[in-house]
Structures are given as C-alpha cells and as structure tokens.
Write an enzyme that holds these catalytic residues in place. Sequence first.
Site, PDB file in Angstrom:
ATOM      1  CG  PHE A 187      -2.964  57.726 -38.522  1.00 16.75           C
ATOM      2  CD1 PHE A 187      -3.924  58.626 -38.007  1.00 16.75           C
ATOM      3  CD2 PHE A 187      -3.429  57.010 -39.553  1.00 16.75           C
ATOM      4  CE1 PHE A 187      -5.268  58.799 -38.590  1.00 16.75           C
ATOM      5  CE2 PHE A 187      -4.767  57.238 -40.012  1.00 16.75           C
ATOM      6  CZ  PHE A 187      -5.553  58.133 -39.453  1.00 16.75           C
ATOM      7  CG  ASP A 188       3.364  59.070 -33.562  1.00 15.39           C
ATOM      8  OD1 ASP A 188       3.831  58.063 -33.607  1.00 15.39           O
ATOM      9  OD2 ASP A 188       3.412  60.034 -32.656  1.00 15.39           O
ATOM     10  CG  PHE A 189       0.766  53.439 -31.850  1.00 14.38           C
ATOM     11  CD1 PHE A 189      -0.637  52.874 -32.380  1.00 14.38           C
ATOM     12  CD2 PHE A 189       0.989  53.205 -30.582  1.00 14.38           C
ATOM     13  CE1 PHE A 189      -1.479  52.058 -31.488  1.00 14.38           C
ATOM     14  CE2 PHE A 189       0.261  52.150 -29.555  1.00 14.38           C
ATOM     15  CZ  PHE A 189      -0.965  51.906 -29.976  1.00 14.38           C
TER      16      PHE A 189
ATOM     17  CE  LYS B 193       7.597  58.961 -35.822  1.00 15.85           C
ATOM     18  NZ  LYS B 193       6.192  59.283 -35.087  1.00 15.85           N
TER      19      LYS B 193
ATOM     20  CG  PHE C 173      -3.229  62.824 -38.743  1.00 15.50           C
ATOM     21  CD1 PHE C 173      -3.653  63.898 -38.348  1.00 15.50           C
ATOM     22  CD2 PHE C 173      -3.690  61.669 -39.440  1.00 15.50           C
ATOM     23  CE1 PHE C 173      -4.651  64.262 -39.034  1.00 15.50           C
ATOM     24  CE2 PHE C 173      -4.755  62.017 -40.033  1.00 15.50           C
ATOM     25  CZ  PHE C 173      -5.462  63.363 -40.113  1.00 15.50           C
TER      26      PHE C 173
END
Length: 298
Positions: free
Chosen positions: A163-165, A270, A283
């Site tokens: 997950f992205d934050f 990323k 995500f």
Amino acid sequence: MGYKIDEKFVVAIASSALFDLSESDKVFQEKGENEYRKYQREHENHVLKKGVAFPLIKRLLSVNIDFPPNEAPVEVVLLSRNDPDTGLRVFKSIQHHNLQISRAVFTTGNNPFIYMDAFNASLFLSANPKDVREAVDLGLPAGCVYPSDYIDDDNDDELRLAFDFDGIIGDDSAEQIYQEHRTIEPYHVHEISNAAIPLPPGPLNRFFREISILQKKVIQRHKDHKEYKSKIRIAIATARNAPAHERVISTLREQEIQVDVAFFLGGIEKRRVVEVFKPHIFFDDQVTHVEGVSRIAP
C-alpha cells in the site's frame, strides 16, 4: 437465521478484474449487444483467461481452507454489468478455476458497485475506469486494475499486499501541503509538528484495517504451531522518508496495526522495491506510480 455477511471480510470484484475479457469486450464494442450476447452463449464453455486480480482473489479465498466452513472469514462477491444470461460464462470460469465464489449481482448494464454496502464489501476492484471513478465519487472504496505482465507462481501460497500511505491509508491532507508549496521544506516542517497526530483515514483505510485483522485471525488460528509462518504479508511503500516517516508510525499505532515491511523511499522509484517484495496487489493513488509498477505487479 440468515447468513452473517457483516462478520466477514468481503471483497467485491468485477468480472473485468477477475478475468481477461478483452475478446468479448471487443465484440461488444465493434458489433453491439446482440452479437455480444450470441458470442457469450457460443463461448460459455470456453474458460476465460485469468485477469489482473485473479492471483489476489485466489489467495484471499485460500485463507478459508484453514477454518471450518461455518467460520470461513473471507467472502468474495461478483458484481457485474452483465445480465445473468451473458454472465453465465463468468460463473462457469469461476467453477473451472475452483474459486469459492457463490454470490453475485448482475445489473444488466447498470452500476453494480452501488450494492457494495449491501454485501459489507470493503473494496471494489474493476478494470473499468469509469465505474471506479463513479464509485469513488460516491465515497465507496474502489480500485482500477491496470494491465500487467505479471506471471503468478502457483507454487507460492503466500499473499502479499503493498500500500501507498498518503491518499490510500491516510487521507491526502499532508500531500496537499507539498502540492501547495512545491518544495519539501514546508512539508517536512508541517509533518514534524504533526508527527504524533495520526492522519485521518484515507479511502482504503477500512480495507487496510480489515486485511490486518484477517492476518491476525490466521496467525491466531495457528498459535499452537510454533513453526507456522503467516501466509499474509503487508507492506507500506511510501515516498515519505525521515523525518516525515514518524507520522506513518503514529497512524499505525493508533489503529493497532503492525505491518511486515515498510519502505520509506524519499524519491526512490517504488518499482525498485515492489519488484523485490512481489505483491499480488499494489495500491497507489497516483497514476504515474501505478504505471511505473503495473507491468511487474498487479
């Protein structure tokens, strides 16, 4: 007594995310509904190829194997714009792949995601960008899957999610500070002063929390097996780095969530870490990041 769907971890998925529908979609776009209907009937016993979200769904459902049938924690519901007739091919493909999906909504061209709350779904996945945008505009947690060259390893039974934050787990209020000033210094000053204040929930916060609860359930189920290694691993991959990292930890602490891996990348692509972690879904709320990763991971 009715089926207690509110006690389940539920994901709603469109057939376009679960299977590759490119051929049948081409028929619909080029020849219209009648030819599409005819095509689906003629091919209803032809198994559909696996779609982008298939590896995720397969592994989520495999979690149920560790539980008695009446305690199975995971439910996947099919939400489809097809009608029941043209949707029969999808269900036959589900059965062929031995996916334990028994519940579905066929809406005959209308928005299927409006039934998410009825099924207690914490996420809707689709390959239709229009549907996803409409769902998000209604405040529903939804994700658009991008085309991918990812090849699943059927011998790998671990489920990995990344997950992205900001804009995913937490809201994008901190990101807006950066966008306003377009320099990192005001952003860092803001985040240092708010380091102990958890960010408000982002659009996929509920899904993130529920996957963490599911992970704990699985670990608890095997508490007597000291050699057991959890089959669910959760990672955060964020552009934040020190000193902005502390607010991520404050947010996770408030929600009593421990992730397995955290990448504080500070501008590093990323893709570099995703390629090593090999998530079955990643995500992110920024298209540029998704496009950079989507070819190597769902």
